[in-house]
Design an enzyme around this catalytic site. Structure first.
Site, PDB file in Angstrom:
ATOM      1  N   ASN A 142       0.746  -1.122   0.128  1.00 46.89           N
ATOM      2  CA  ASN A 142      -0.115   0.047  -0.105  1.00 46.89           C
ATOM      3  C   ASN A 142       0.824   1.267  -0.058  1.00 46.89           C
ATOM      4  OD1 ASN A 142      -2.534  -1.377   0.025  1.00 46.89           O
ATOM      5  ND2 ASN A 142      -2.813  -1.077   2.469  1.00 46.89           N
ATOM      6  N   ARG A 145     -12.374  -4.436 -13.578  1.00 50.95           N
ATOM      7  CA  ARG A 145     -11.375  -5.404 -13.220  1.00 50.95           C
ATOM      8  C   ARG A 145     -11.777  -6.973 -13.131  1.00 50.95           C
ATOM      9  NH1 ARG A 145      -7.081  -2.563 -11.169  1.00 50.95           N
ATOM     10  NH2 ARG A 145      -7.793  -0.402 -10.002  1.00 50.95           N
ATOM     11  N   ARG A 187      -5.893   1.088 -13.015  1.00 48.39           N
ATOM     12  CA  ARG A 187      -4.495   0.802 -12.787  1.00 48.39           C
ATOM     13  C   ARG A 187      -3.977  -0.228 -12.348  1.00 48.39           C
ATOM     14  NH1 ARG A 187      -4.424   5.251  -9.608  1.00 48.39           N
ATOM     15  NH2 ARG A 187      -4.107   6.416 -11.585  1.00 48.39           N
ATOM     16  N   HIS A 226     -16.298   3.078 -14.225  1.00 46.81           N
ATOM     17  CA  HIS A 226     -16.020   2.506 -13.263  1.00 46.81           C
ATOM     18  C   HIS A 226     -17.281   1.706 -12.763  1.00 46.81           C
ATOM     19  CE1 HIS A 226     -15.255   2.300  -8.437  1.00 46.81           C
ATOM     20  NE2 HIS A 226     -14.199   1.603  -9.292  1.00 46.81           N
ATOM     21  N   TYR A 232     -13.359  -9.527  -0.943  1.00 45.15           N
ATOM     22  CA  TYR A 232     -14.051  -8.287  -0.829  1.00 45.15           C
ATOM     23  C   TYR A 232     -15.493  -8.305  -0.376  1.00 45.15           C
ATOM     24  CZ  TYR A 232      -9.698  -5.990  -3.455  1.00 45.15           C
ATOM     25  OH  TYR A 232      -8.878  -5.847  -4.104  1.00 45.15           O
ATOM     26  N   ARG A 286     -13.941   3.032   5.313  1.00 48.72           N
ATOM     27  CA  ARG A 286     -12.915   2.053   5.331  1.00 48.72           C
ATOM     28  C   ARG A 286     -11.482   2.813   5.084  1.00 48.72           C
ATOM     29  NH1 ARG A 286     -11.931  -0.369   0.488  1.00 48.72           N
ATOM     30  NH2 ARG A 286     -10.292   0.492   0.194  1.00 48.72           N
ATOM     31  N   HIS A 310     -15.681  -3.064   0.877  1.00 47.95           N
ATOM     32  CA  HIS A 310     -15.760  -2.524  -0.311  1.00 47.95           C
ATOM     33  C   HIS A 310     -17.165  -2.076  -0.781  1.00 47.95           C
ATOM     34  CE1 HIS A 310     -15.092  -2.423  -4.852  1.00 47.95           C
ATOM     35  NE2 HIS A 310     -13.824  -1.886  -4.489  1.00 47.95           N
TER      36      HIS A 310
END
Length: 723
Positions: free
Chosen positions: A51, A374, A404, A434, A467, A560, A588
């Site tokens: 991270n 994704r 990304r 997205h 998630y 979060r 998530h």
């Protein structure tokens, strides 16, 4: 981690970068949590490191660019310039390194008791030393490219996060710097022969034999280091989160400056003065950008250790195995016309994947349309979409190539889809897509019927097990018509479409959210707002929430990660409470709730409260009309807010504390996991109990709740386990 807040308009906001660092600190703290198994603690340390790497490459790199483009630019939430933010960041990160080193040392020491040993060169046995030397001679040394740095030898290009071994080398009176970059072809660690899991880092092996590499020189002051470079981001990328004036300046700057500037230098030991000065000069870094650490510079290998575990090690060191539950079969059976919601990872993604599979073969299905951000490396979903196209169905896939770190994976899948005959749209020029929307259109006796799926997370079969997300599937005709219009609009790059039910960014989502907040403000103290998102950074919505707090609206937020609004400030945000949960699963899902009781308006969405989501991405939110699903999501919210183990409370100074005056230990993820298992076992008896609305609950899978005494029993069992 203090920051500028002297101006009145900044008193209830904090800097996003400092807030993110506090989030990553909470990730690191999972490695000292009593409830976390030992190997899982090591994984949390690894996650903390990766991270932080991405944070420096993207966020610090962006600030670095901005500090050059416009030194007077200011953060709109704190008034700090880019240079001031960088100073705060470098100062805030330094103690995190010390904390990380101490935790890594403790975890590694405890793992030795289970036969898992990170070896230093000094800890090798005689047999292991012989094995390592042979490995170095036969497999390592032949592919190394050692280099000298002096007036006759230029400084080599060092890739971002490429680990290097360095030392001062002297021959006669001539002093140079010897550098060995570790080739990516080498594995990060070398396992010793034998049944125990004993391993040494490849950089430590090269460090051991550095004198052999520079055998004609006298070697001193050896060290191991790596440089973190600014990510190669286009100025139009949303990572900058800057206005158009900044963007134009950045474009001009990028033509002039050297790309991929070094933003951080890490070393395993303090540098000697000669090496430090040379590296600072060659890499253009200053002392405050150098971080010495006592733990490995890269921990990506950690996730591969488990493949070496025996059963006892798995049982003792890892989370208990859990397989997401199958709660729905054959969604296209034709016997239903109500709504379904799947809750990952407690419920499996398989029913949705099976829906696509069945649609590919169903003669009534005429088209399948989907947005993809994704995907898993081995995505069954793609194969079913390809089958649908090969079966003559219209298949439209809008795939975002700018997700990304997943760019290549998405390119590979898009080629496979094209080969099968799917129609592919590669996103939009200035907006990342997205949203998570899938539309299945059926021709039933000449009438078009729709199955619409809208999710909070990606169509990734791997992360759906890691998630927490919601996947909502509905046959509501008007929502289906909205989805038809959505795909038609995106196909022709029209972002100004109007929708009856769906929230769609960038055109209308923020306005819809603000409108609902305004409605709650009219109720004063009777108003109620609940929001669960990953991050909160959008100033316009933050200011509106602050206004609602002043109007007396009760606001609870579950955030979060980054949260730029500071709660509990008298006269400003005293009616806002913010919690954060970091646990086994990555929180998530995004939930937006306005009002209470019969007046509640409930939505799920793909968007966080971030400027990039609201203004620079295509996002979709969907209302929940079904009362049984409302009850289910409200139950989910109550369980999350009851957490006393993983939940942290955001304070008005930006720090986080445990909940005060805790009477019992409740881990919301463990409760939800137990409910999922119990529900599958007790499905028939649970249906007969009808804990909520008997007219709806029998269709609601995982969300058919256990009645109060069973919940109490689960809580008590969890408390005993935690104690």
């Amino acid at each position: 981690m203090s920051q500028n807040s002297s101006k009145p308009e900044y008193k209830f906001m904090q800097n996003r970068e400092i807030s993110w660092l506090r989030f990553n600190e909470r990730v690191l703290h999972e490695a000292v949590s009593a409830e976390v198994p030992l190997y899982e603690k090591l994984k949390f340390v690894s996650i903390f490191v990766s991270n932080l790497d991405e944070f420096f490459m993207v966020r610090v790199g962006s600030l670095f660019d901005l500090s050059i483009a416009d030194k007077k630019a200011t953060d709109n939430k704190t008034g700090m310039t880019p240079t001031e933010q960088l100073t705060k960041i470098y100062s805030a990160v330094r103690p995190l390194y010390l904390e990380k080193d101490a935790i890594y040392s403790s975890v590694s020491q405890n793992l030795k008791n289970y036969g898992i040993v990170h070896l230093t060169p000094e800890a090798l046995t005689a047999d292991e030393l012989k094995f390592v030397k042979e490995y170095f001679t036969n497999y390592v040394q032949p592919i190394l490219s050692p280099q000298l740095v002096d007036e006759h030898h230029p400084f080599p290009f060092i890739a971002s996060k490429q680990i290097c071994v360095v030392g001062k080398v002297q021959r006669k009176k001539s002093v140079s710097l010897g550098i060995v970059t570790i080739p990516p072809a080498l594995p990060p660690i070398l396992y010793m022969p034998g049944k125990k899991i004993r391993y040494i880092h490849i950089e430590d092996i090269i460090f051991m034999y550095f004198e052999n590499i520079f055998e004609r020189y006298t070697v001193s002051d050896k060290n191991i280091f790596c440089a973190t470079r600014n990510a190669d981001i286009n100025p139009n990328d949303e990572a900058y989160e800057i206005n158009e004036d900044f963007r134009s300046k950045m474009k001009k700057l990028l033509k002039k400056r050297k790309r991929l500037a070094v933003v951080r230098l890490e070393s395993l030991n303090e540098f000697d003065e000669y090496t430090k000065n040379l590296l600072c000069t060659k890499l253009s870094v200053t002392d405050n950008q150098i971080f010495a650490t006592k733990s490995p510079l890269s921990l990506g290998y950690v996730f591969g250790l488990q493949s070496k575990f025996n059963q006892d090690q798995n049982d003792s060191l890892c989370y208990p195995d859990f397989e997401p539950q199958i709660t729905h079969t054959n969604i296209m059976s034709g016997k239903r016309n109500d709504d379904i919601i799947l809750s990952y990872p407690y419920e499996s993604m398989d029913p949705f994947v099976d829906l696509i599979k069945r649609s590919a073969a169903d003669p009534q299905v005429v088209s399948i349309k989907i947005t993809i951000y994704r995907l898993a490396k081995n995505a069954k979903l793609i194969e079913h979409l390809c089958t649908a196209a090969e079966n003559g169905k219209e298949v439209l896939v809008i795939i975002e190539l700018r997700a990304r770190f997943d760019e290549q994976n998405n390119i590979d899948w898009s080629e496979r889809l094209e080969q099968a005959g799917c129609n592919i749209i590669y996103g939009l020029d200035d907006y990342k897509i997205h949203s998570k929307v899938c539309l299945i259109t059926k021709n039933v006796n000449g009438e078009m019927k729709y199955i619409t799926q809208i999710g909070t997370g990606n169509y990734n079969e791997k992360t759906a097990k890691l998630y927490t997300d919601f996947s909502f599937i509905t046959e509501n005709h008007e929502i289906g018509e909205d989805a038809v219009n959505f795909f038609n609009n995106i196909s022709i790059s029209n972002l100004d479409g109007e929708y009856k039910h769906l929230w769609v960014a960038p055109n209308a989502m923020k306005d819809r959210i603000i409108s609902y907040i305004d409605n709650e403000m009219k109720k004063g103290k009777n108003g109620q707002i609940f929001i669960k998102v990953n991050s909160v950074t959008d100033k316009e919505i933050i200011c509106k929430l602050q206004e609602a707090s002043k109007a007396g609206v009760d606001i609870t937020m579950l955030v979060r990660g980054i949260c730029c609004i500071l709660p509990g400030i008298p006269g400003l945000t005293e009616n806002i409470k913010v919690y954060s949960i970091v646990g086994r699963f990555l929180e998530h899902s995004r939930i937006y709730s306005f009002g209470k009781g019969e007046e509640q308006k409930l939505f799920i969405a793909s968007a966080d409260i971030m400027t990039r989501n609201m203004d620079n991405r295509v996002e979709v939110g969907c209302p929940i009309y079904s009362q049984d699903i409302k009850d289910a999501i409200n139950h989910y919210i109550r369980i999350c807010l009851s957490d006393t183990v993983k939940a942290r409370v955001l304070q008005s100074d930006g720090t986080y504390d445990l909940k005060p005056n805790v009477q019992s230990k409740i881990n919301c993820q463990e409760v939800l996991l137990r409910e999922a298992i119990s529900e599958k076992i007790n499905r028939q008896s649970i249906v007969s109990l009808q804990p909520y609305n008997s007219a709806h609950d029998s269709h609601n899978g995982f969300f058919k709740r256990l009645y109060a005494s069973v919940i109490t029993k689960l809580y008590n069992n969890l408390k005993k386990d935690s104690d």
